[in-house]
Enzyme design. Structure first.
Site, PDB file in Angstrom:
ATOM      1  N   ASN A  81      85.230   1.719  56.674  1.00  0.00           N
ATOM      2  CA  ASN A  81      83.819   2.072  56.520  1.00  0.00           C
ATOM      3  C   ASN A  81      83.568   3.575  56.589  1.00  0.00           C
ATOM      4  O   ASN A  81      82.641   4.086  55.966  1.00  0.00           O
ATOM      5  CB  ASN A  81      83.024   1.367  57.626  1.00  0.00           C
ATOM      6  CG  ASN A  81      81.620   1.907  57.764  1.00  0.00           C
ATOM      7  OD1 ASN A  81      80.711   1.525  57.044  1.00  0.00           O
ATOM      8  ND2 ASN A  81      81.426   2.825  58.705  1.00  0.00           N
ATOM      9  N   TYR A 140      81.914  13.828  46.333  1.00  0.00           N
ATOM     10  CA  TYR A 140      81.782  12.509  46.954  1.00  0.00           C
ATOM     11  C   TYR A 140      82.066  11.419  45.922  1.00  0.00           C
ATOM     12  O   TYR A 140      82.798  10.464  46.192  1.00  0.00           O
ATOM     13  CB  TYR A 140      80.378  12.357  47.528  1.00  0.00           C
ATOM     14  CG  TYR A 140      80.085  11.007  48.138  1.00  0.00           C
ATOM     15  CD1 TYR A 140      80.544  10.680  49.410  1.00  0.00           C
ATOM     16  CD2 TYR A 140      79.331  10.057  47.443  1.00  0.00           C
ATOM     17  CE1 TYR A 140      80.273   9.438  49.974  1.00  0.00           C
ATOM     18  CE2 TYR A 140      79.048   8.820  47.999  1.00  0.00           C
ATOM     19  CZ  TYR A 140      79.522   8.512  49.267  1.00  0.00           C
ATOM     20  OH  TYR A 140      79.247   7.290  49.817  1.00  0.00           O
ATOM     21  N   LYS A 144      85.039   8.433  45.969  1.00  0.00           N
ATOM     22  CA  LYS A 144      84.739   7.005  45.921  1.00  0.00           C
ATOM     23  C   LYS A 144      85.394   6.333  44.710  1.00  0.00           C
ATOM     24  O   LYS A 144      85.756   5.151  44.781  1.00  0.00           O
ATOM     25  CB  LYS A 144      83.224   6.782  45.930  1.00  0.00           C
ATOM     26  CG  LYS A 144      82.591   7.127  47.279  1.00  0.00           C
ATOM     27  CD  LYS A 144      83.237   6.348  48.425  1.00  0.00           C
ATOM     28  CE  LYS A 144      82.647   6.661  49.783  1.00  0.00           C
ATOM     29  NZ  LYS A 144      83.279   5.913  50.871  1.00  0.00           N
TER      30      LYS A 144
END
Length: 246
Positions: A81, A140, A144
């Site tokens: 997470n 970012y 991902k």
């Protein structure tokens, strides 16, 4: 009941996930970046949760985290997470740490990686990346995309492990901001389901999920050539391969 290890579980989606799983009777191992963050999960520790501490931006800490979690043992699922939104730690925290923890923890049979809808804007080039995080060389969105490719690579290469990626949506956490439009509750339900459910879909591998519905990720994420190139760079920067999982 399952035993689940959740990285980045002192606030936001990680904390909400840990609270829900513990309430539902599962055993939970929470993770804090430092001991100063442990008071945020004291209410979970008081109810039987266990904890591990380490900075995911530091390779030595990640290795110790894996050793500490393996020392607890009996882990059925890992929910990767933890993540950061910007700065030099993007690659170490968002990509290198999930890879290295996976490589060093061969026991869990369910792996859940937090992706983002923003991964579709990521750069599929692997050139010029500073995996050690001394400088910022990736966005970012790119990290991902890479963690989604890692997820699907594991599903291809390690068929006895259920490896899935989750887009939690833009939810009102510290990272997402108070004005985020998506549901915080729905933002952690899918990873809980993938980590614990006996539903056939939850036991499958290689999915990219949004609110318990399969979605189509960026084409590069499912490209074996991109996956293999990514794994090679991660193995090179960490000195660790995924051989223990096979």
């Amino acid at each position: 009941m399952a035993r689940i290890f959740i990285t980045g579980s002192t606030d936001g989606l990680g904390l909400a996930t840990a609270e829900t799983l513990l309430r539902d009777g599962h055993e939970v191992i929470v993770h804090a970046r430092s001991s100063r963050r442990l008071p945020a999960v004291q209410h979970l520790l008081d109810r039987g949760a266990q904890s591990v501490v380490g900075d995911l931006a530091v390779l030595a800490d990640v290795r110790q985290l894996a050793a500490d979690a393996n020392g607890i043992g009996g882990i059925d699922a890992v929910i990767h997470n933890a993540g950061v939104l910007s700065g030099p730690a993007l690659l170490p925290v968002n990509v290198v740490a999930p890879y290295l923890l996976t490589a060093l923890m061969p026991g869990p049979r369910r792996l859940v990686y937090l992706s983002s809808g923003m991964h579709r804007g990521g750069d599929a080039s692997l050139g010029g990346l500073d995996w050690e995080g001394r400088t910022t060389t990736a966005s970012y969105s790119t990290t991902k995309l890479q963690v989604t490719a890692l997820t699907l690579a594991l599903a291809r290469l390690v068929p006895h492990v259920a490896s899935n990626a989750v887009d939690p949506g833009w939810v009102p956490t510290r990272m997402g901001g108070r004005s985020a439009p998506d549901s915080l509750e729905l933002g952690h339900r899918t990873q809980e389901w993938l980590a614990t459910s006996d539903d056939a879909e939850a036991l499958a591998s290689g999915g990219y999920w949004f609110h318990q519905e399969r979605q189509t990720p960026h084409p590069a994420a499912g490209d074996p050539r991109f996956q293999d190139a990514l794994l090679a760079q991660l193995a090179d920067c960490t000195g660790t391969t995924l051989e223990a999982l096979s």
